[in-house]
Design a protein around this motif. Structure first.
Motif, PDB file in Angstrom:
ATOM      1  N   GLU A  30       0.837  -1.209   0.000  1.00 54.93           N
ATOM      2  CA  GLU A  30       0.000   0.000   0.000  1.00 54.93           C
ATOM      3  C   GLU A  30       0.869   1.256   0.000  1.00 54.93           C
ATOM      4  O   GLU A  30       0.599   2.215  -0.726  1.00 54.93           O
ATOM      5  CB  GLU A  30      -0.935   0.003   1.211  1.00 54.93           C
ATOM      6  CG  GLU A  30      -1.819   1.213   1.317  1.00 54.93           C
ATOM      7  CD  GLU A  30      -2.819   1.362   0.181  1.00 54.93           C
ATOM      8  OE1 GLU A  30      -3.370   2.458   0.016  1.00 54.93           O
ATOM      9  OE2 GLU A  30      -3.046   0.385  -0.566  1.00 54.93           O
ATOM     10  N   ARG A  31       1.932   1.254   0.786  1.00 59.97           N
ATOM     11  CA  ARG A  31       2.843   2.405   0.820  1.00 59.97           C
ATOM     12  C   ARG A  31       3.495   2.616  -0.545  1.00 59.97           C
ATOM     13  O   ARG A  31       3.619   3.751  -1.014  1.00 59.97           O
ATOM     14  CB  ARG A  31       3.926   2.203   1.874  1.00 59.97           C
ATOM     15  CG  ARG A  31       3.409   2.298   3.282  1.00 59.97           C
ATOM     16  CD  ARG A  31       4.525   2.108   4.266  1.00 59.97           C
ATOM     17  NE  ARG A  31       4.004   1.748   5.567  1.00 59.97           N
ATOM     18  CZ  ARG A  31       4.684   1.170   6.509  1.00 59.97           C
ATOM     19  NH1 ARG A  31       5.947   0.854   6.308  1.00 59.97           N
ATOM     20  NH2 ARG A  31       4.139   0.883   7.671  1.00 59.97           N
ATOM     21  N   GLU A  32       3.934   1.525  -1.160  1.00 58.16           N
ATOM     22  CA  GLU A  32       4.549   1.622  -2.480  1.00 58.16           C
ATOM     23  C   GLU A  32       3.556   2.177  -3.507  1.00 58.16           C
ATOM     24  O   GLU A  32       3.915   2.998  -4.348  1.00 58.16           O
ATOM     25  CB  GLU A  32       5.064   0.261  -2.940  1.00 58.16           C
ATOM     26  CG  GLU A  32       6.289  -0.192  -2.181  1.00 58.16           C
ATOM     27  CD  GLU A  32       6.747  -1.586  -2.581  1.00 58.16           C
ATOM     28  OE1 GLU A  32       5.941  -2.343  -3.172  1.00 58.16           O
ATOM     29  OE2 GLU A  32       7.895  -1.916  -2.292  1.00 58.16           O
ATOM     30  N   ARG A  33       2.300   1.738  -3.433  1.00 56.90           N
ATOM     31  CA  ARG A  33       1.281   2.223  -4.359  1.00 56.90           C
ATOM     32  C   ARG A  33       1.086   3.728  -4.202  1.00 56.90           C
ATOM     33  O   ARG A  33       1.035   4.476  -5.178  1.00 56.90           O
ATOM     34  CB  ARG A  33      -0.045   1.496  -4.124  1.00 56.90           C
ATOM     35  CG  ARG A  33      -1.151   1.920  -5.088  1.00 56.90           C
ATOM     36  CD  ARG A  33      -2.508   1.392  -4.668  1.00 56.90           C
ATOM     37  NE  ARG A  33      -2.951   1.927  -3.387  1.00 56.90           N
ATOM     38  CZ  ARG A  33      -3.469   3.149  -3.216  1.00 56.90           C
ATOM     39  NH1 ARG A  33      -3.596   3.966  -4.225  1.00 56.90           N
ATOM     40  NH2 ARG A  33      -3.860   3.548  -2.018  1.00 56.90           N
ATOM     41  N   VAL A  34       1.008   4.188  -2.954  1.00 56.04           N
ATOM     42  CA  VAL A  34       0.817   5.617  -2.686  1.00 56.04           C
ATOM     43  C   VAL A  34       2.003   6.413  -3.215  1.00 56.04           C
ATOM     44  O   VAL A  34       1.833   7.464  -3.850  1.00 56.04           O
ATOM     45  CB  VAL A  34       0.607   5.871  -1.173  1.00 56.04           C
ATOM     46  CG1 VAL A  34       0.703   7.347  -0.835  1.00 56.04           C
ATOM     47  CG2 VAL A  34      -0.729   5.304  -0.717  1.00 56.04           C
ATOM     48  N   LEU A  35       3.218   5.914  -2.997  1.00 54.38           N
ATOM     49  CA  LEU A  35       4.407   6.626  -3.478  1.00 54.38           C
ATOM     50  C   LEU A  35       4.440   6.681  -5.007  1.00 54.38           C
ATOM     51  O   LEU A  35       4.814   7.699  -5.585  1.00 54.38           O
ATOM     52  CB  LEU A  35       5.673   5.965  -2.942  1.00 54.38           C
ATOM     53  CG  LEU A  35       5.902   6.127  -1.442  1.00 54.38           C
ATOM     54  CD1 LEU A  35       7.109   5.310  -0.996  1.00 54.38           C
ATOM     55  CD2 LEU A  35       6.086   7.592  -1.074  1.00 54.38           C
ATOM     56  N   ARG A  36       4.034   5.593  -5.667  1.00 60.68           N
ATOM     57  CA  ARG A  36       3.976   5.598  -7.135  1.00 60.68           C
ATOM     58  C   ARG A  36       2.954   6.613  -7.622  1.00 60.68           C
ATOM     59  O   ARG A  36       3.206   7.344  -8.591  1.00 60.68           O
ATOM     60  CB  ARG A  36       3.620   4.208  -7.670  1.00 60.68           C
ATOM     61  CG  ARG A  36       4.794   3.255  -7.728  1.00 60.68           C
ATOM     62  CD  ARG A  36       4.454   2.012  -8.532  1.00 60.68           C
ATOM     63  NE  ARG A  36       3.275   1.304  -8.058  1.00 60.68           N
ATOM     64  CZ  ARG A  36       3.262   0.358  -7.132  1.00 60.68           C
ATOM     65  NH1 ARG A  36       4.379   0.002  -6.547  1.00 60.68           N
ATOM     66  NH2 ARG A  36       2.132  -0.229  -6.784  1.00 60.68           N
ATOM     67  N   GLU A  37       1.801   6.686  -6.966  1.00 61.49           N
ATOM     68  CA  GLU A  37       0.770   7.655  -7.358  1.00 61.49           C
ATOM     69  C   GLU A  37       1.269   9.082  -7.180  1.00 61.49           C
ATOM     70  O   GLU A  37       1.048   9.939  -8.033  1.00 61.49           O
ATOM     71  CB  GLU A  37      -0.504   7.442  -6.551  1.00 61.49           C
ATOM     72  CG  GLU A  37      -1.302   6.240  -6.967  1.00 61.49           C
ATOM     73  CD  GLU A  37      -2.572   6.063  -6.146  1.00 61.49           C
ATOM     74  OE1 GLU A  37      -2.870   6.903  -5.279  1.00 61.49           O
ATOM     75  OE2 GLU A  37      -3.264   5.058  -6.376  1.00 61.49           O
ATOM     76  N   ARG A  38       1.948   9.351  -6.084  1.00 64.39           N
ATOM     77  CA  ARG A  38       2.471  10.702  -5.850  1.00 64.39           C
ATOM     78  C   ARG A  38       3.513  11.055  -6.896  1.00 64.39           C
ATOM     79  O   ARG A  38       3.541  12.174  -7.411  1.00 64.39           O
ATOM     80  CB  ARG A  38       3.080  10.806  -4.453  1.00 64.39           C
ATOM     81  CG  ARG A  38       2.062  10.831  -3.357  1.00 64.39           C
ATOM     82  CD  ARG A  38       2.720  10.970  -2.019  1.00 64.39           C
ATOM     83  NE  ARG A  38       1.751  10.952  -0.954  1.00 64.39           N
ATOM     84  CZ  ARG A  38       2.063  10.965   0.325  1.00 64.39           C
ATOM     85  NH1 ARG A  38       3.319  11.005   0.699  1.00 64.39           N
ATOM     86  NH2 ARG A  38       1.117  10.939   1.246  1.00 64.39           N
ATOM     87  N   SER A  39       4.376  10.098  -7.202  1.00 63.79           N
ATOM     88  CA  SER A  39       5.399  10.332  -8.208  1.00 63.79           C
ATOM     89  C   SER A  39       4.760  10.602  -9.563  1.00 63.79           C
ATOM     90  O   SER A  39       5.169  11.512 -10.293  1.00 63.79           O
ATOM     91  CB  SER A  39       6.329   9.122  -8.297  1.00 63.79           C
ATOM     92  OG  SER A  39       7.294   9.313  -9.297  1.00 63.79           O
ATOM     93  N   ALA A  40       3.746   9.831  -9.913  1.00 66.53           N
ATOM     94  CA  ALA A  40       3.048  10.031 -11.184  1.00 66.53           C
ATOM     95  C   ALA A  40       2.374  11.392 -11.208  1.00 66.53           C
ATOM     96  O   ALA A  40       2.400  12.086 -12.237  1.00 66.53           O
ATOM     97  CB  ALA A  40       2.025   8.916 -11.398  1.00 66.53           C
ATOM     98  N   ALA A  41       1.793  11.802 -10.092  1.00 68.87           N
ATOM     99  CA  ALA A  41       1.128  13.104 -10.028  1.00 68.87           C
ATOM    100  C   ALA A  41       2.142  14.230 -10.223  1.00 68.87           C
ATOM    101  O   ALA A  41       1.862  15.215 -10.917  1.00 68.87           O
ATOM    102  CB  ALA A  41       0.400  13.276  -8.693  1.00 68.87           C
ATOM    103  N   ARG A  42       3.324  14.092  -9.639  1.00 68.92           N
ATOM    104  CA  ARG A  42       4.363  15.108  -9.828  1.00 68.92           C
ATOM    105  C   ARG A  42       4.806  15.170 -11.284  1.00 68.92           C
ATOM    106  O   ARG A  42       5.022  16.253 -11.833  1.00 68.92           O
ATOM    107  CB  ARG A  42       5.566  14.817  -8.921  1.00 68.92           C
ATOM    108  CG  ARG A  42       5.332  15.187  -7.467  1.00 68.92           C
ATOM    109  CD  ARG A  42       6.622  15.166  -6.673  1.00 68.92           C
ATOM    110  NE  ARG A  42       7.227  13.856  -6.607  1.00 68.92           N
ATOM    111  CZ  ARG A  42       6.997  12.965  -5.659  1.00 68.92           C
ATOM    112  NH1 ARG A  42       6.178  13.247  -4.677  1.00 68.92           N
ATOM    113  NH2 ARG A  42       7.590  11.795  -5.668  1.00 68.92           N
ATOM    114  N   GLU A  43       4.950  14.006 -11.917  1.00 73.91           N
ATOM    115  CA  GLU A  43       5.348  13.973 -13.319  1.00 73.91           C
ATOM    116  C   GLU A  43       4.296  14.644 -14.202  1.00 73.91           C
ATOM    117  O   GLU A  43       4.631  15.390 -15.117  1.00 73.91           O
ATOM    118  CB  GLU A  43       5.591  12.538 -13.778  1.00 73.91           C
ATOM    119  CG  GLU A  43       6.856  11.922 -13.210  1.00 73.91           C
ATOM    120  CD  GLU A  43       8.106  12.698 -13.574  1.00 73.91           C
ATOM    121  OE1 GLU A  43       8.259  13.088 -14.751  1.00 73.91           O
ATOM    122  OE2 GLU A  43       8.937  12.924 -12.680  1.00 73.91           O
ATOM    123  N   VAL A  44       3.032  14.379 -13.932  1.00 72.76           N
ATOM    124  CA  VAL A  44       1.957  15.000 -14.703  1.00 72.76           C
ATOM    125  C   VAL A  44       1.991  16.509 -14.501  1.00 72.76           C
ATOM    126  O   VAL A  44       1.860  17.275 -15.465  1.00 72.76           O
ATOM    127  CB  VAL A  44       0.579  14.429 -14.305  1.00 72.76           C
ATOM    128  CG1 VAL A  44      -0.549  15.273 -14.864  1.00 72.76           C
ATOM    129  CG2 VAL A  44       0.462  12.990 -14.760  1.00 72.76           C
TER     130      VAL A  44
END
Length: 81
Positions: A30-44
């Motif tokens: 779950e932590r990894e999923r949240v970090l991936r989502e945050r990273s993707a949001a920053r990239e967008v």
């Protein structure tokens, strides 16, 4: 008789440990999923900001480049959750 009681205790203990390990793995996932989502949001956000900078006419900007920081970024440079 004692052996069967001991085997039951060992299997119960092993089942508890396995359940705890599964919970821990689920938490890590779950932590990894949240970090991936945050990273993707920053990239967008970066992509959209760069796109805006490239497509905005110089006359609209008054010859200046906008330097807009995201509203969800704190001083540490991380997006707010």
């Amino acid at each position: 008789m004692r052996e069967s009681v001991q085997k039951k205790r060992n299997s119960t203990s092993a089942a508890k440990q396995l359940a705890q390990m599964r919970e821990k793995l689920a938490s890590i996932s779950e932590r990894e999923r949240v970090l991936r989502e945050r990273s993707a949001a920053r990239e967008v956000y970066r992509y959209l900001l760069d796109s805006h900078r490239l497509t905005a006419p110089a006359t609209f900007l008054g010859g200046q480049v906008l330097n807009i920081s995201p509203s969800g970024v704190n001083e540490g440079g991380q997006l707010a959750a």
